[in-house]
Scaffold this active site. Structure first.
Site, PDB file in Angstrom:
ATOM      1  N   ASP A 126      -7.059  13.126   9.407  1.00 58.98           N
ATOM      2  CA  ASP A 126      -7.246  12.415   8.136  1.00 58.98           C
ATOM      3  C   ASP A 126      -7.875  11.045   8.368  1.00 58.98           C
ATOM      4  OD1 ASP A 126      -7.226  12.077   5.408  1.00 58.98           O
ATOM      5  OD2 ASP A 126      -5.125  11.476   5.283  1.00 58.98           O
ATOM      6  N   GLY A 154       1.249   4.971   2.169  1.00 54.96           N
ATOM      7  CA  GLY A 154       0.883   5.790   3.316  1.00 54.96           C
ATOM      8  C   GLY A 154       0.861   7.239   2.914  1.00 54.96           C
ATOM      9  N   GLY A 155       0.759   8.114   3.930  1.00 52.29           N
ATOM     10  CA  GLY A 155       0.669   9.539   3.651  1.00 52.29           C
ATOM     11  C   GLY A 155       1.908  10.111   3.009  1.00 52.29           C
ATOM     12  N   PHE A 156       3.071   9.480   3.204  1.00 56.00           N
ATOM     13  CA  PHE A 156       4.285  10.080   2.646  1.00 56.00           C
ATOM     14  C   PHE A 156       5.179   9.075   1.932  1.00 56.00           C
ATOM     15  CE2 PHE A 156       5.241   9.114   7.133  1.00 56.00           C
ATOM     16  CZ  PHE A 156       6.364   8.325   7.014  1.00 56.00           C
ATOM     17  N   GLY A 157       4.695   7.855   1.657  1.00 60.35           N
ATOM     18  CA  GLY A 157       5.548   6.920   0.946  1.00 60.35           C
ATOM     19  C   GLY A 157       4.916   5.550   0.780  1.00 60.35           C
ATOM     20  N   LYS A 189       7.368   1.425   6.126  1.00 58.23           N
ATOM     21  CA  LYS A 189       6.992   2.604   5.344  1.00 58.23           C
ATOM     22  C   LYS A 189       8.263   3.356   4.955  1.00 58.23           C
ATOM     23  CE  LYS A 189       3.312   4.954   6.493  1.00 58.23           C
ATOM     24  NZ  LYS A 189       2.369   5.920   7.124  1.00 58.23           N
ATOM     25  N   GLY A 214       0.816  -1.211   0.000  1.00 62.73           N
ATOM     26  CA  GLY A 214       0.000   0.000   0.000  1.00 62.73           C
ATOM     27  C   GLY A 214       0.844   1.252   0.000  1.00 62.73           C
TER      28      GLY A 214
END
Length: 406
Positions: free
Chosen positions: A201, A88-91, A107, A86
């Site tokens: 978020d 994530g918010g930054f990678g 991550k 998947g």
């Protein structure tokens, strides 16, 4: 009722408003936004400072450890694409296995990710709750910034809600446990962690499911700590996902714990219905919230329920969850309950709840209007705060001070 002002669709240049019965003039330009600018968003640290921060946190937080870069490469098969599970918010997020056989989620921040997002995610090292994802460790090597988490084998909630083949795996009993688990997790973030943490978020993609399909809140790259549980702060950098962002946050950058409450309300409606909350105009509550309110008011909530559930649900539980969700998704943050209130309502044995959700403004004014006014109004003492928005990319916030009638 508060007066309604209508303006042309060009950028607003309003500076003064006179109200009948008031002897004062209000200068919009002299009134500051509610809350203060989050200066932490400007504080971008370098790699050396980040290493120092991680080292200090490793010493202070039990179970948070440093991993060698070779360990990370071995665990992810040199960041093989087949190991990606998947984003994530930054990678990218990779599945990995440590030498002892423990599966982890790794991550890897991309090169353009803001240092602030990594810093925010590090707050997880201080948190321990059954419904919050656990941050296990870190690795910094050259420009590589890597965080290691416990692995959730059933992935994110959105994989099930919008998938006709996976959806049936989430019967109502499991969905209800997800709702109550999320409630407990957010109460912990808001009240029982070492600081008042607002996630900013919350959405199905950021809810991970463990082997028992129980939820864990994840992706804290947008999270911010508040100065108190009643604090309201402002940012010029609005993050989050359309359909889940509270109106005051989406339009003005104002966030508080009630920002998460709104997102939670939408999330519960999505869990019940299997539908997305599409934003059709700038008013911001979304068509799912509007439809759910109509169905609740007309006592037709069975029309809201995901068809994949069939008849396998408790009508009383659906009704209670939907009403709680609508209370949370109200436009004015002062109308929304706290998450502690939400937990009490969901745990109550009473079928009827003491509060009723207000009708969404779009249903009152009609959602076909291009210009909208008074999208957020809060009142206390003798002042009224009004936000006026239009279809142009500008908004003005004014404060009207009412004097007694002479």
């Amino acid at each position: 009722d508060l007066p309604t002002f209508r303006f042309p669709t060009k950028s607003l240049e309003l500076t003064k408003i006179r109200i009948q019965g008031a002897t004062e003039l209000c200068n919009a330009g002299e009134q500051p936004f509610v809350g203060k600018v989050d200066l932490r968003e400007q504080n971008i640290v370098d790699i050396e400072e980040l290493v120092e921060l991680c080292t200090r946190m490793e010493e202070a937080c039990s179970g948070f450890t440093r991993f060698g870069f070779c360990q990370i490469l071995d665990a992810t098969d040199n960041f093989s694409e087949k190991m990606i599970v998947g984003w994530g918010g930054f990678g990218k997020v990779y599945k990995g296995q440590l030498p002892g056989g423990l599966n982890v989620a790794i991550k890897r921040a991309d090169e353009h990710a803001a240092m602030l997002e990594v810093n925010s995610e590090l707050q997880l090292a201080k948190l321990q709750h059954a419904n919050v994802i656990r941050l296990l460790g870190w690795c910094i090597h050259g420009k590589e910034r890597i965080l290691v988490y416990e692995f959730m084998q059933n992935g994110s909630l959105d994989r099930y809600l919008c998938d006709r083949t996976k959806g049936p795996m989430l019967n109502w009993s499991k969905r209800f446990k997800i709702i109550t688990g999320l409630t407990e997790g957010i109460v912990y973030l808001h009240k029982h962690s070492m600081f008042w943490l607002v996630h900013r978020d919350l959405k199905p993609h950021n809810v991970l499911l463990d082997c028992n399909m129980l939820p864990k809140i994840a992706d804290f790259g947008s999270a911010r700590a508040l100065s108190s549980e009643l604090a309201e702060e402002r940012t010029s950098r609005v993050v989050g996902t359309s359909g889940y962002k509270a109106p005051e946050y989406a339009s003005r950058g104002v966030y508080s714990m009630k920002t998460d409450v709104f997102s939670f309300g939408v999330l519960v409606l999505v869990i019940i219905s299997g539908r997305k909350n599409t934003i059709l105009d700038k008013r911001g509550v979304g068509d799912l919230v509007r439809d759910a309110w109509r169905m609740w008011k007309d006592q037709k909530l069975h029309e809201l329920v995901d068809p994949l559930l069939g008849d396998g649900y408790e009508v009383s539980e659906i009704t209670k969850c939907a009403q709680v969700a609508l209370l949370c998704a109200q436009e004015d943050p002062t109308d929304r309950p706290t998450m502690t209130d939400v937990a009490a309502m969901l745990n109550s044995e009473s079928i009827s709840l003491p509060m009723e959700p207000k009708q969404p403004a779009a249903l009152i004014h009609g959602c076909a209007e291009r210009d909208t006014t008074s999208t957020y109004v809060s009142q206390s003492s003798r002042t009224i705060d009004i936000t006026i928005t239009s279809s142009a990319p500008m908004s003005t916030r004014v404060r009207i001070i009412l004097d007694p009638e002479v």
